[in-house]
Design a protein around this motif. Structure first.
Motif, PDB file in Angstrom:
ATOM      1  N   CYS A  82      -6.683   8.141  -1.737  1.00 51.78           N
ATOM      2  CA  CYS A  82      -6.550   8.885  -0.613  1.00 51.78           C
ATOM      3  C   CYS A  82      -4.935   9.156  -0.574  1.00 51.78           C
ATOM      4  N   ARG A  83      -4.782  10.265   0.176  1.00 50.43           N
ATOM      5  CA  ARG A  83      -3.624  11.033   0.308  1.00 50.43           C
ATOM      6  C   ARG A  83      -3.119  10.655   1.855  1.00 50.43           C
ATOM      7  N   LEU A  84      -2.058  10.182   2.030  1.00 51.76           N
ATOM      8  CA  LEU A  84      -1.614   9.985   3.454  1.00 51.76           C
ATOM      9  C   LEU A  84      -0.498  10.637   4.061  1.00 51.76           C
ATOM     10  N   PRO A 120       6.027   1.104 -10.520  1.00 55.06           N
ATOM     11  CA  PRO A 120       4.715   1.644  -9.615  1.00 55.06           C
ATOM     12  C   PRO A 120       3.561   0.797  -9.964  1.00 55.06           C
ATOM     13  N   ILE A 121       2.805   0.414  -8.880  1.00 52.13           N
ATOM     14  CA  ILE A 121       1.628  -0.186  -8.712  1.00 52.13           C
ATOM     15  C   ILE A 121       0.319   0.851  -9.268  1.00 52.13           C
ATOM     16  N   PRO A 122      -0.415   0.197 -10.176  1.00 56.27           N
ATOM     17  CA  PRO A 122      -1.425   1.039 -10.722  1.00 56.27           C
ATOM     18  C   PRO A 122      -2.406   1.319  -9.533  1.00 56.27           C
ATOM     19  N   MET A 123      -2.885   2.642  -9.469  1.00 57.95           N
ATOM     20  CA  MET A 123      -4.054   2.884  -8.390  1.00 57.95           C
ATOM     21  C   MET A 123      -5.107   3.198  -9.241  1.00 57.95           C
ATOM     22  N   ASP A 124      -6.229   2.779  -8.806  1.00 55.01           N
ATOM     23  CA  ASP A 124      -7.670   3.273  -9.096  1.00 55.01           C
ATOM     24  C   ASP A 124      -7.810   4.754  -8.725  1.00 55.01           C
ATOM     25  N   TYR A 175       0.810  -1.110   0.026  1.00 54.09           N
ATOM     26  CA  TYR A 175       0.052   0.042  -0.046  1.00 54.09           C
ATOM     27  C   TYR A 175       0.870   1.233  -0.152  1.00 54.09           C
ATOM     28  N   VAL A 176       1.732   1.529   0.889  1.00 51.47           N
ATOM     29  CA  VAL A 176       2.562   2.804   1.097  1.00 51.47           C
ATOM     30  C   VAL A 176       3.562   2.858  -0.032  1.00 51.47           C
ATOM     31  N   THR A 177       4.128   1.648  -0.716  1.00 48.99           N
ATOM     32  CA  THR A 177       4.902   2.029  -1.707  1.00 48.99           C
ATOM     33  C   THR A 177       4.196   2.444  -2.974  1.00 48.99           C
ATOM     34  N   ALA A 178       2.844   1.733  -3.153  1.00 40.90           N
ATOM     35  CA  ALA A 178       2.040   2.201  -4.155  1.00 40.90           C
ATOM     36  C   ALA A 178       1.715   3.715  -4.139  1.00 40.90           C
ATOM     37  N   LEU A 179       1.555   4.134  -2.879  1.00 41.20           N
ATOM     38  CA  LEU A 179       1.331   5.767  -2.607  1.00 41.20           C
ATOM     39  C   LEU A 179       2.578   6.297  -3.038  1.00 41.20           C
ATOM     40  N   ALA A 180       3.624   6.019  -2.845  1.00 42.57           N
ATOM     41  CA  ALA A 180       4.963   6.558  -2.797  1.00 42.57           C
ATOM     42  C   ALA A 180       5.401   6.786  -4.384  1.00 42.57           C
ATOM     43  N   SER A 192       5.166  17.282   1.703  1.00 41.63           N
ATOM     44  CA  SER A 192       4.001  16.697   1.962  1.00 41.63           C
ATOM     45  C   SER A 192       2.783  16.988   0.832  1.00 41.63           C
ATOM     46  N   SER A 193       2.714  18.305   0.497  1.00 40.05           N
ATOM     47  CA  SER A 193       1.882  18.721  -0.453  1.00 40.05           C
ATOM     48  C   SER A 193       2.162  18.034  -1.875  1.00 40.05           C
ATOM     49  N   GLN A 194       3.244  17.562  -2.213  1.00 42.31           N
ATOM     50  CA  GLN A 194       3.377  17.162  -3.524  1.00 42.31           C
ATOM     51  C   GLN A 194       3.619  15.791  -3.654  1.00 42.31           C
ATOM     52  N   ASN A 195       3.270  14.955  -2.472  1.00 46.08           N
ATOM     53  CA  ASN A 195       3.269  13.337  -2.509  1.00 46.08           C
ATOM     54  C   ASN A 195       2.297  12.734  -1.909  1.00 46.08           C
TER      55      ASN A 195
END
Length: 747
Positions: free
Chosen positions: A454-456, A743-747, A303-308, A352-355
């Motif tokens: 969502c952004r974390l 990168p893992i595709p995100m819906d 999950y977190v690497t997909a976001l990153a 934080s705002s750009q990731n």
């Protein structure tokens, strides 16, 4: 003359005919007959009958133990009888064999005498037990009235439950564990446990008791695969419960297996192989983990690497297009607030705002909350309809987050329980404060509750205490190359003259600074960190110093262990609140007799232990008992507690379960709070004392910290950082995915 059974071990099944005596806290003596009419006086200790209300005539018990032939007085004469002292005992469920006698003799069965019992047996035969198990009132009504049939089914269910409880008691399970096992397996409980007794380990049953039961009563072979697998899982659980590890090296597991659990070196080595082959243990990068722990950490890593990896993928809702626009909006925030951010803080806001995911790291007083307020200002400027969800593990941290940002903040448990993922819009921001306290189980629940998109943002200090639960999230992600994060180092909260920032920073990095040593008399109302060397009675000195500090204003004792807090609370209450009116209650049975409840008094500081949103209380809320009330029933309020302006009526159950004295609190409970002056005992032999605990205590104070005890103990303690010794797979998994995966595709 001795009977054949006298003075020897026997195992018999006896029907309870009469009860001679019941123990006040459990245990009983009853008179029973075997199916061959052999009579025994059965002596049951507490461990075999904890709830005496379940014992009644008609039941059949299986009892093993030693028989003694004794003379007993009865009706003016001396009678010889065989007394059986149970070494093992449990009640048998009502069965086809004993069903008729049970129906006739059980006081729980209403409207069924000998005639009806025999007719039921003739009418239904072997089907009768099944009809009672499924409460088939319609079928039973062919012989009984509906009310009698219902009474019979209820009694059958109750005694079946009691039979299972006493059978599980024979394994030395405590009642809470026994009920969990029964709730899970239901009517199949005995069958499932007999098939594999080690299933009880999953319910936190004692390994030795279960293993002895399996080997001696069930006949499990020492090298049975299910025993070996259970031993490996237990070894991993022991590592998790004692150190918070989610994984372990094979050597350390083999050591625990051979020394504590299996007590056989060769069998212990084979156990690791068997558990791995069975899929109950996963091997990864030199570590072994239970499959459950492995799957949880792998899901978090994914999950977190997909976001990153997919940062800035939401171009239509991307917060900032360039760093220049970020700088412009930050400058606007500074102008509105009337103060300037440090360069570190500006960088933290921009990153934080750009990731899609980022860490904001920093010690106490470095301005993490200011960064969040500025970040929220940017979000509102560029995404006026964006949702921000704030949360923290503890209720106190969530309340402080709300007070600092003026936005709603929930506990993680409250968010997961009360938030529907379908109601969370794509592109929402999720911010977790005090993230160093969040274990992998809690974090997994959060991300499982979030929809895609969502952004974390994780906010915290990796040098604070590690989570109470298993694993580590913030600690594992902090410092990972390629993972968006910013560390704040400039302390802003405390004044530079206090000395606290200097001492805390040194301790944070594992260095013991120069701290002035003073006597109790020399301690005044100044600022900074000092040490009172006291080897003999450090707790007594803490009590003396508390009185001195409390006269100057706000003060709090923080101790490493609950036992130390208990001793300090009692001593402080006796010293500083001896005349406080005791909180008491009236018995429902005798309103004249006033009974003291606990040790609470008017004027005592207290801590609330659970989240209660209806009363606006959080786990960790602190208050003062301001008035003891006269209660005429168990449900009426016993006292009023002032939780910083929130006056709450507190009942007997509240005081028993949710309130503790708070002259002294543990370091864990202190997280998220601050006081003017803090006192902490430093004593040898405290296994929990290490760098993060001392650092956390130091940073709870605004003005003055006094450590009482042995300075050499503190110096040795900061060599160890508890989080470093917590073995996990999460950091390894994240590194592996970042290095090798697309990168893992995100819906």
């Amino acid at each position: 003359m001795k009977t054949p059974e006298a003075d020897q071990q026997v195992t018999v099944e006896v029907e309870v005919k009469s009860i001679r005596s019941l123990g006040k806290i459990g245990g009983a003596i009853f008179y029973g007959l075997t199916d061959t009419a052999k009579a025994f006086a059965i002596h049951l200790e507490y461990k075999y009958l904890r709830d005496t209300s379940i014992l009644h005539p008609g039941q059949v018990w299986r009892v093993s133990g030693e028989v003694e032939r004794k003379s007993v007085p009865r009706g003016g004469y001396e009678w010889m009888e065989d007394q059986l002292y149970a070494a093992e005992a449990y009640m048998l469920k009502p069965s086809q064999r004993n069903l008729v006698n049970w129906m006739i003799n059980s006081p729980e069965v209403k409207g069924v005498g000998r005639v009806k019992a025999l007719k039921l047996d003739r009418t239904f035969g072997k089907e009768l037990t099944g009809l009672l198990q499924c409460s088939d009132l319609e079928a039973l009504s062919k012989v009984l009235t509906k009310d009698s049939a219902r009474s019979l089914c209820d009694a059958f269910s109750k005694d079946g439950l009691a039979g299972t409880i006493t059978w599980l008691d024979s394994v030395c399970l405590n009642l809470g564990v026994a009920r969990k096992v029964m709730d899970f397996y239901g009517d199949e409980c005995e069958q499932k446990i007999t098939e594999n007794p080690y299933r009880m380990i999953s319910f936190n049953a004692n390994w030795k008791a279960v293993d002895d039961f399996a080997l001696t009563k069930i006949g499990v072979k020492p090298d049975a695969d299910h025993r070996l697998c259970a031993a490996v899982e237990q070894a991993l659980y022991m590592r998790s419960s004692s150190k918070g590890c989610t994984a372990a090296e094979g050597k350390s597991l083999t050591d625990v297996l051979s020394r504590v659990l299996l007590r056989d070196k060769e069998l212990s080595k084979r156990a690791l192989h068997v558990a791995t082959e069975a899929g109950q243990v996963v091997a990864h990068d030199g570590l072994l983990a239970s499959t459950g722990a492995w799957l949880i950490e792998r899901s978090i890593a994914t999950y977190v690497t997909a976001l990153a990896a997919n940062s800035e993928s939401h171009s239509q809702t991307s917060l900032l297009d360039t760093e220049a626009s970020a700088s412009h909006l930050i400058s606007a925030f500074e102008k509105d607030e009337g103060y300037a951010l440090t360069q570190e803080q500006r960088t933290a806001v921009t990153v934080s705002s750009q990731n899609n995911i980022s860490l904001i790291l920093g010690g106490a007083g470095t301005g993490k909350t200011t960064v969040l307020k500025c970040l929220y200002s940017l979000i509102r400027a560029r995404e006026p309809f964006a949702h921000i969800y704030q949360m923290a593990l503890s209720g106190k941290a969530a309340l402080r987050m709300h007070e600092s940002t003026a936005l709603e903040a929930k506990t993680i448990a409250g968010f997961v329980k009360n938030t529907d993922p379908d109601d969370i819009p794509a592109g929402s921001w999720v911010v977790i404060d005090e993230a160093s306290m969040v274990d992998v189980l809690s974090f997994r629940r959060v991300i499982a509750s979030l929809p895609p998109g969502c952004r974390l943002v994780l906010v915290g200090d990796p040098y604070q205490l590690a989570p109470v639960g298993p694993g580590k999230v913030l600690h594992a992600l902090a410092g990972l190359e390629g993972f968006p994060q910013t560390e704040l180092t400039q302390v802003k909260r405390q004044s530079s003259e206090s000395g606290i920032p200097v001492v805390a920073l040194a301790v944070r990095h594992g260095d013991w600074p120069s701290v002035p040593v003073q006597s109790l008399d020399e301690i005044d109302g100044g600022e900074g960190v000092s040490f009172i060397e006291e080897r003999r009675n450090p707790l007594n000195v803490c009590v003396d110093l508390y009185g001195k500090f409390i006269a100057m204003g706000e003060a709090q004792i923080i101790a490493p262990r609950v036992a130390d807090c208990t001793a300090l609370n009692t001593a402080c209450q006796n010293r500083y609140n001896p005349a406080g009116r005791r909180v008491s209650w009236h018995s429902d049975d005798d309103l004249i007799q006033k009974m003291h409840f606990g040790t609470f008094k008017e004027g005592d500081p207290v801590l609330w232990k659970v989240n209660d949103y209806d009363r606006e209380l959080r786990n960790g809320s602190m208050g003062v008992i301001i008035k003891a009330l006269e209660a005429n029933s168990i449900d009426e309020p016993l006292c009023l507690i002032d939780f910083q302006g929130n006056i709450v009526e507190v009942t007997q159950s509240d005081l028993a379960e949710n309130v503790v004295l708070a002259y002294a609190i543990t370091v864990h409970k202190s997280q998220g709070s601050q006081w003017e002056r803090v006192i902490m005992p430093i004593m040898p032999g405290i296994r929990l004392l290490e760098r993060s605990m001392l650092y956390t205590a130091l940073t709870r104070s605004i003005k003055q910290v006094t450590l009482v005890g042995e300075q050499s103990v503190a110096r040795n303690a900061i060599v160890t950082l508890a989080a470093d010794s917590r073995v996990v797979n999460l950091d390894k998994l994240v590194k592996q995915i970042l290095k090798n995966s697309e990168p893992i595709p995100m819906d």
